[in-house]
Enzyme design. Structure first.
Site: not given
Length: 991
Positions: A737, A835
């Site tokens: 991220e 994820e």
């Protein structure tokens, strides 16, 4: 045939009807139904395994079991390797033959543990012979095993031994001595063994033991003679007359001492081996002579007159000498043997199965320690049999079609053999009505009960265990599939001694626990865990669907027939296998620190059950796993793999205890359990604090440009270290991220503007991996679509990139069209979702919400949506979290597929787990997504699998049953109903 009420079978019976009162299950080289592994279930439940004549349908009789009154110890159950049986097995292809042997001996089969072998020929041979047919060869110089031994019986026995998880007790029986040893000079008929030949014949028997053991087949025991004739009846088959006094003298003076001298005093010598109408009289002279009796271990009996002579003779025989066991060593049906139908082979005859089970239960209740039937496999004519006879068998072989048919008799025996395991002890069982029942206490302390109902009506039953535990239930009736609508049931229940428990016959059914939410969890511990079972491709013309529902089911398989036309009405799902898209990489979960630490709070056995649930062929078959490189928020502390300030040469770089003690050992065990390669890829949450602009692991700091090369070296060191630990690394992402906004994050993080990531990969990470020999590692980029434009448009950067990795957290706000746009930037790069987790932004307030079906629906919806937009796989976040949704050192909490209760040494499989399994077990690596169109609100995706089969996964979030028609290329149709709030995975054979 045999299935628990929740039907979690490894594979379904491929039913074929022959217009008799039941059906057979068809097996071949590529498919065979399996019974599944019996496991002791979770506390507080019970299970039932049912076989019915027709099909399973969704005051009374009292059965009282007293486990304090114990009787004989069980030896085992099985069938016989006659010449005919072994020859028939050898007419099949290797794969089909292996499926027969697995059906009998494997842990997922009938688990047979005793097998009888003919010593020389019998009537069920292709010729009359013995093992020394050279006239007058009293020195046995020409004694030798026959081709039937060397080419047929022994190879099949050895394969059975490989397949079995228990020792198989092999016992031999001769039908006749050599003709030249007998009074008549013939193998057949009433001739007796000449007294002068008693010692040569004792030597003959020892030579057989020598030869079989030299071939790798340990001999457990034998009988001196099959069915020793005592009257003047003329038999036209291999036989020998033995009066009891002659048998006594032969054992006492010749056979017993010869065995002892040869070192075979441990072999179990069983006398009689004939029908019980001659008991106990035949064995009295043998057992009353101590010099004979000392060589005798037990009494063998046959079943052929059991419906004429009461079982009390068994008790009388046992009372002659309670140290000798009773063992039933032959039974068969056909050719007028206790039959009402005219045919030797009567495919699908339920009555014969009832007769088998009735006899087994009756004999067990009269001290028999086991039950072995005759020919293990016969042909369609019930042979071969050299004198011209014919019989039925558990398995009938059709060599021309390379297939075999498992008769109802097979399932009758399996109902006992899989539950009354060796060293179980029979306990007292009383029945107030016409049912037949027997019970044992098993070596693990559980109790098994087998019940036969031959009633044409539902039987209401109350089953009492020691007067303190009760099962009140109905023995199910059929679905009236036969014209008469009659039903008979075999029922097996396994109970934990400490508490009632429910078993699955196939691979273990869910031990359900409710938490007052909209669904339930499945509880696992050190001794029990439900399993999904191994997915097999169904036979041509059929399909299998595995179903999970909000209210009841978890991966329950059922079968149906593929139709040539679309059903009326309902929702149409159109699958076009000629229009193909991306290749599947795989599905899985993540070895975060928190996940591995939670797994390690469990006992070894419980932890192994968790890993099996994820990686084993009978589990979810996960094939992709993400691993945190260093720490993340789901760690117990903030750290990286080099926290020594200014260590640009990485002299102090080292794996953390979380790697060496937790993540790596669990990954290695997962690799052992998996039948496929697990793709391991790593993701870092933050560089070391000293490499960043803020000097902190958390927040918006960027990687300082002067540390780009040290950080590239850092990543290469992680690959090197994991591979040195035995874990091949498939790929990595440069950053979890990558922040590109001013949003302040309080967890491990790093800001990466797209142009910085481009330059870092192009000039540092890519070349460094290439120089280290890691150019085969897949570099994946994480997160938002617009980040990727600048990166993938630079060919010097793009050449190092294999794919684009995305997370799910904004999927309900952003259209999946961005995935298609990303793929179009460079179609050579795959998309992988890496994820997903629940417990944030949920409709319910708790991070961990045990049994929440809605979260499972969200998972499956997202998986299917992403697959239909070119995503090649889907990996969720923490593999296992604790009951609080952690540990997370920053104070956060999430839900997980598995929630660990370390105090109780158990874990809970959430609906999330089954949502992923509905895809991971069916959309296997190398599958190709094909075009799927749905006419209504259902969600669906489909693939062609590497073996040519087709898998379709459908999500129904409807509160009503949905009628659907699934069209495969417009030529094959599945017309069925989807249950309320359900996940359904269909598998069809190649067209």
């Amino acid at each position: 045939m045999m299935k628990p009420l929740l039907q979690l079978l490894a594979s379904q019976c491929a039913r074929r009807d022959y217009d008799h009162d039941s059906f057979v299950c068809v097996c071949n080289a590529t498919y065979c139904d399996e019974a599944g592994v019996v496991t002791v279930p979770a506390a507080g439940t019970y299970a039932v395994y049912t076989s019915t004549r027709d099909a399973l349908h969704a005051g009374g009789v009292e059965i009282t079991v007293d486990t304090t009154n114990q009787y004989q110890t069980i030896i085992g159950f099985g069938s016989s390797f006659s010449d005919s049986a072994a020859l028939n097995l050898n007419t099949l292809s290797d794969a089909a033959r292996d499926n027969v042997l697995r059906s009998y001996f494997a842990a997922e089969g009938a688990e047979f543990t005793v097998s009888r072998v003919t010593i020389g020929g019998s009537d069920f041979s292709t010729r009359p012979y013995s093992l020394d047919d050279v006239e007058g060869d009293i020195a046995l110089e020409f004694w030798s095993l026959a081709p039937e031994d060397i080419d047929a019986k022994i190879p099949n026995i050895l394969r059975a031994m490989e397949i079995s998880s228990s020792e198989i007790f092999i016992l031999g029986s001769p039908w006749s001595p050599p003709a030249w040893m007998k009074s008549t000079g013939e193998v057949t008929g009433l001739g007796y063994l000449l007294p002068a030949m008693r010692q040569p014949y004792a030597n003959f028997m020892v030579k057989w033991i020598d030869a079989y053991e030299a071939a790798g087949v340990p001999v457990w025991g034998f009988t001196p003679q099959n069915e020793p004739l005592t009257d003047e009846t003329v038999w036209t088959i291999n036989a020998c007359k033995w009066l009891p006094e002659d048998m006594r003298d032969y054992i006492r003076d010749f056979l017993g001492p010869t065995l002892e001298a040869a070192g075979y005093a441990d072999k179990k010598l069983m006398v009689f081996d004939f029908n019980r109408d001659k008991l106990p009289d035949y064995v009295m002279p043998l057992l009353s002579d101590p010099e004979c009796s000392k060589y005798i271990a037990g009494v063998a009996a046959h079943w052929y007159v059991d419906d004429f002579i009461g079982p009390e003779v068994l008790l009388a025989t046992r009372d002659l000498d309670p140290t000798k066991f009773l063992l039933h060593t032959e039974a068969s049906t056909g050719l007028g043997v206790r039959q009402e139908n005219p045919d030797s082979v009567y495919l699908g005859d339920w009555l014969r199965a009832e007769q088998y089970l009735y006899d087994i239960l009756e004999n067990l209740n009269y001290y028999s320690t086991g039950w072995v039937d005759w020919n293990m496999a016969l042909d369609l004519n019930g042979g071969p049999c050299w004198p011209g006879g014919a019989l039925d068998s558990q398995v009938i072989v059709n060599a021309t079609a390379d297939e075999f048919y498992k008769q109802p008799m097979h399932y009758a025996l399996a109902h006992v053999s899989k539950f009354f395991t060796r060293d179980s002890v029979r306990v007292d069982t009383a029945v107030s009505g016409t049912l037949k029942a027997a019970a044992v206490s098993r070596p693990d302390g559980s109790v098994a009960i087998v019940v036969l109902s031959t009633s044409d009506a539902v039987e209401s039953v109350s089953l009492s265990i020691d007067g303190s535990r009760f099962i009140n239930t109905d023995l199910p009736t059929s679905n009236s599939l036969s014209t008469a609508g009659m039903v008979t049931i075999m029922k097996s229940l396994l109970l934990l001694v400490a508490s009632l428990t429910l078993l699955d016959f196939a691979h273990g059914q869910c031990a359900r626990r409710d938490y007052d939410h909209d669904s339930f969890v499945c509880v696992c511990n050190a001794t029990y865990c439900d399993e999904a079972g191994v997915v097999t491709v169904p036979p041509a013309g059929t399909y299998t669907v595995y179903t999970s529902t909000r209210d009841a089911l978890r991966l329950e398989p059922t079968s149906g027939n593929i139709e040539a036309t679309q059903g009326p009405g309902g929702i149409l799902i159109t699958v076009d296998t000629t229009t193909q898209y991306q290749t599947i990489v795989g599905f899985g979960s993540s070895f975060s620190d928190a996940a591995a630490l939670n797994l390690n709070t469990l006992s070894v056995a419980t932890r192994d059950n968790a890993l099996r649930s994820y990686f084993a062929p009978e589990g979810s078959e996960f094939s992709v796993c993400r691993v945190t490189i260093g720490g993340s928020d789901f760690s117990t502390r903030p750290y990286t793999l080099d926290d020594v300030e200014g260590d640009v040469d990485l002299e102090f770089w080292a794996l953390a205890p979380e790697d060496t003690n937790d993540k790596i050992p669990n990954i290695l065990r997962a690799m052992e359990l998996s039948s496929s390669e697990i793709y391991i890829f790593g993701s870092p949450w933050s560089p070391p604090a000293w490499m960043k602009s803020t000097g902190e692991i958390t927040g918006l700091g960027v990687l300082l440009p002067e540390n780009w090369q040290p950080y590239a070296n850092y990543m290469a060191k992680w690959i090197e270290a994991y591979e040195a630990a035995g874990i091949p690394v498939w790929g990595l992402t440069p950053q979890n991220e990558p922040l590109d906004t001013e949003l302040e994050w309080t967890i491990n993080a790093c800001k990466w503007l797209p142009e910085d990531m481009r330059d870092y990969i192009r000039d540092f990470l890519g070349p460094t991996l290439e120089a280290a020999g890691y150019s085969d590692k897949n570099i994946n980029l994480i997160e938002l679509n617009f980040v990727n434009v600048q990166i993938l448009s630079d060919p010097e950067c793009s050449k190092y990139i294999s794919g684009v990795a995305v997370h799910w957290y904004e999927d309900d706000h952003y259209s999946p069209d961005v995935l298609l746009q990303t793929r179009d930037l460079d179609p050579t790069n795959f998309l992988l979702l890496t994820e997903a987790s629940t417990g944030v932004r949920e409709l319910n307030p708790d991070s961990v919400y045990l049994g929440d079906w809605l979260r499972g629906e969200r998972y499956l919806f997202d998986i299917l949506e992403n697959l239909n937009n070119y995503v090649a796989g889907w990996v969720d976040w923490n593999m296992a979290l604790d009951e609080a949704g952690g540990p997370c050192y920053t104070g956060g909490a999430l839900d997980s597929q598995i929630i660990v209760n370390a105090t109780a040494d158990e874990f809970y499989k959430e609906p999330l787990h089954y949502a992923v399994a509905h895809v991971s077990k069916f959309f296997t690596r190398g599958s190709t997504r094909v075009d799927t169109v749905v006419s209504d609100s259902l969600k669906a995706a489909a693939v062609t699998r590497p073996d040519g089969s087709v898998a379709v996964v459908v999500l129904s979030m409807s509160d009503a049953v949905e009628s659907v028609s699934i069209s495969i290329d417009g030529s094959r149709f599945i017309n069925t109903n989807l249950p309320v709030r359900s996940f359904s995975s269909f598998i069809l054979p190649p067209a």
